[in-house]
Design an enzyme around this catalytic site. Structure first.
Site, PDB file in Angstrom:
ATOM      1  CD  GLU A 152     141.032  26.641 -33.122  1.00 32.86           C
ATOM      2  OE1 GLU A 152     140.841  27.093 -31.981  1.00 32.86           O
ATOM      3  OE2 GLU A 152     141.828  27.152 -33.934  1.00 32.86           O
TER       4      GLU A 152
ATOM      5  CG  HIS B 273     142.506  26.752 -28.031  1.00 37.10           C
ATOM      6  ND1 HIS B 273     143.363  27.538 -27.299  1.00 37.10           N
ATOM      7  CD2 HIS B 273     142.769  27.051 -29.328  1.00 37.10           C
ATOM      8  CE1 HIS B 273     144.105  28.272 -28.115  1.00 37.10           C
ATOM      9  NE2 HIS B 273     143.774  27.998 -29.355  1.00 37.10           N
TER      10      HIS B 273
ATOM     11  CG  LEU C 154     142.826  34.229 -33.798  1.00 38.00           C
ATOM     12  CD1 LEU C 154     141.315  34.212 -33.972  1.00 38.00           C
ATOM     13  CD2 LEU C 154     143.453  35.344 -34.629  1.00 38.00           C
TER      14      LEU C 154
HETATM   15 NI    NI Z   1     144.611  28.856 -31.079  1.00 38.22          NI
END
Ligand code: NI
Length: 170
Positions: A134, A137, A92
């Site tokens: 994730e 991140h 995203l």
């Molecule tokens: Ni991502």
């Protein structure tokens, strides 16, 4: 609930290393609800707190097609990993780009859930890939970091250009 703004590559805030969550309280649970709403609205299958400019070690994921399998991982640590999975990944924070990334096929993860209970769980398939993406991140790492420098720079330039066009309403 509220939709949160998702930071986009190459925003330097995406490079922040997140801090451990100290307390799973109501404020944290509100953030979790907002992160799910933001992820489902996008739509996406995973979202790390880093992406909404909250630098705490928290991620949400749901790889089902009907919002029926939500996962909340707080302070996640990978205990074991094995196998190899190559998946066409998107993010995203890197809208519109999909590239093959190699990760472990299975991971065993220790984390706290949304009520603060310590859990150990095995993930496999797309959910395992998503959890690893994730968790990256939370360490300030993006899937484009696995690509060649040339490819990463090409994506960066295109995203910066697209955003400038959006800003002038083109
Ligand atoms: Ni991502």
């Amino acid at each position: 609930m509220a939709l949160l703004r998702i930071l986009e590559f190459p925003d330097p805030r995406l490079r922040t290393k997140a801090q451990p969550v100290q307390q799973v309280d109501d404020k944290m649970r509100k953030l979790i609800s907002d992160m799910f709403e933001t992820m489902y609205a996008a739509p996406g299958i995973g979202l790390a707190a880093t992406q909404v400019d909250v630098h705490q070690r928290l991620l949400v994921a749901d790889v089902s097609s009907d919002k029926s399998d939500p996962h909340v991982l707080i302070n996640p640590t990978i205990l074991e990993k094995d196998g190899v999975a190559v998946t066409s990944e998107g993010c995203l924070s890197v809208p519109g780009y999909y590239e093959d990334v190699e990760r472990a096929e299975h991971v065993r993860v220790r984390y706290l859930n949304r009520t603060g209970d310590a859990i150990e769980q095995e993930f496999e398939g797309l959910l395992a890939v998503c959890v690893q993406h994730e968790m990256d991140h939370l360490d300030g790492k993006l899937f484009v970091d696995y690509l060649s420098e040339a490819k990463r720079q090409r994506i960066r330039k295109r995203l910066v250009k697209d955003r400038k066009l959006q800003a002038v309403g083109a």
